[in-house]
Design a protein around this motif. Structure first.
Motif: not given
Length: 316
Positions: A293-295, A278-279, A230-231, A221, A219, A297
């Motif tokens: 999902s996020r940094p 937001s996702h 990112d997502c 951003y 992941y 992961q």
């Protein structure tokens, strides 16, 4: 006489200790048995994976110098060793092995110059590495034939190298450091009588197939591929692979497309979560989504129920 007996006893004790150390010391990685690692398709391996491919991954890690337990059950310990290997070759230190980590492990060793007509163990090592990247026409024959030449040329093209079809030091280096991107799954021909019905379900399946191939990627951003996402970068890339361009952000993706009821979700639909949209993830069936999902992961598949559902959209 007494001194002689004492020296003999001391020598015997030393020999006994040496035998004990030799018998109990861990064997070096190079002493590991030959890894059985020839597969038609190389699966994603992570904590909890079991079977012949998990065992092959453990064996390859051990031969590369990491003390994995070669028992066919990929443990937390094995996953940690995998992360260390990934870091050592320049990949992000994730505990998941997709195409590029497989390829890097399978190609470890010397870097002999190989070309069409060559045979032997080094050719097989090269073929396994290419096969793991998705070059499905490469057969594991230990013979450097036309399909191996074509795969090497493709890998050279991806790296901006001269397309000679010969396995040079530069080719080996790129493979051993996971720097050759995996190839997308081959497109299947559609029969003429069904071509007119290339509907949302077929495009959704293509989008989902793309997302599945990214499982294990990192992941980041704002990233839109090819190795980090990112997502909304992942969902946009998935639908782009299906031939449909959609907006960049999760909020804009939510506003586009056709509204879909939660009870009517189909593979490939985008599912949105959290207040403010937001996702976003891509529906993978059976109540699962694939998402970035996020940094820290990697891209992964997860149950939808673990996130607050806000809605879904379909894009064809």
């Amino acid at each position: 006489m007494g001194k002689i007996l004492m020296r003999a006893a001391s020598l015997a004790t030393g020999l006994a200790l040496a035998v004990s150390v030799t018998a109990t010391a861990e064997l070096p990685a190079s002493a590991a048995s030959t890894c059985s690692a020839s597969f038609s398709r190389y699966q994603v391996i992570s904590k909890g994976s079991k079977g012949s491919q998990a065992k092959a991954m453990e064996c390859l890690l051990r031969k590369a110098g990491y003390s994995a337990t070669v028992n066919g059950s990929f443990s937390v310990h094995d996953a940690a060793k995998l992360a260390r290997f990934r870091r050592s070759v320049g990949l992000s230190p994730l505990k998941v092995a997709g195409p590029r980590p497989w390829s890097a492990l399978l190609s470890q060793g010397s870097r002999p110059a190989l070309e069409r007509g060559d045979k032997g163990a080094d050719v097989l090592r090269l073929q396994r590495s290419l096969r793991a990247l998705g070059y499905t026409k490469v057969t594991l024959t230990s013979y450097f034939g036309a399909n191996t030449v074509a795969a090497v040329k493709s890998a050279q093209k991806k790296r901006g190298q001269k397309q000679t079809g010969r396995a040079t030091t530069a080719v080996w280096s790129a493979l051993q450091h996971g720097r050759v991107a995996a190839v997308p799954a081959p497109k299947k021909a559609v029969a003429k009588k069904t071509a007119s019905r290339a509907s949302s379900s077929s495009k959704g399946a293509k989008a989902l197939a793309f997302a599945k191939r990214q499982i294990g990627d990192s992941y980041r951003y704002g990233a839109t591929g090819p190795n980090s996402w990112d997502c909304s970068g992942l969902t946009g890339g998935a639908w782009k692979a299906a031939g449909v361009k959609i907006p960049r952000t999760s909020q804009a993706q939510y506003r586009a497309g056709k509204k879909v009821a939660k009870s009517d979700l189909k593979p490939g639909d985008l599912v949105f979560f959290y207040s403010g949209i937001s996702h976003v993830g891509i529906y993978a069936g059976s109540g699962n989504v694939i998402h970035a999902s996020r940094p820290g992961q990697p891209v992964a598949k997860i149950k939808m129920k673990y996130m607050p559902y806000q809605g879904a959209r379909r894009y064809s």
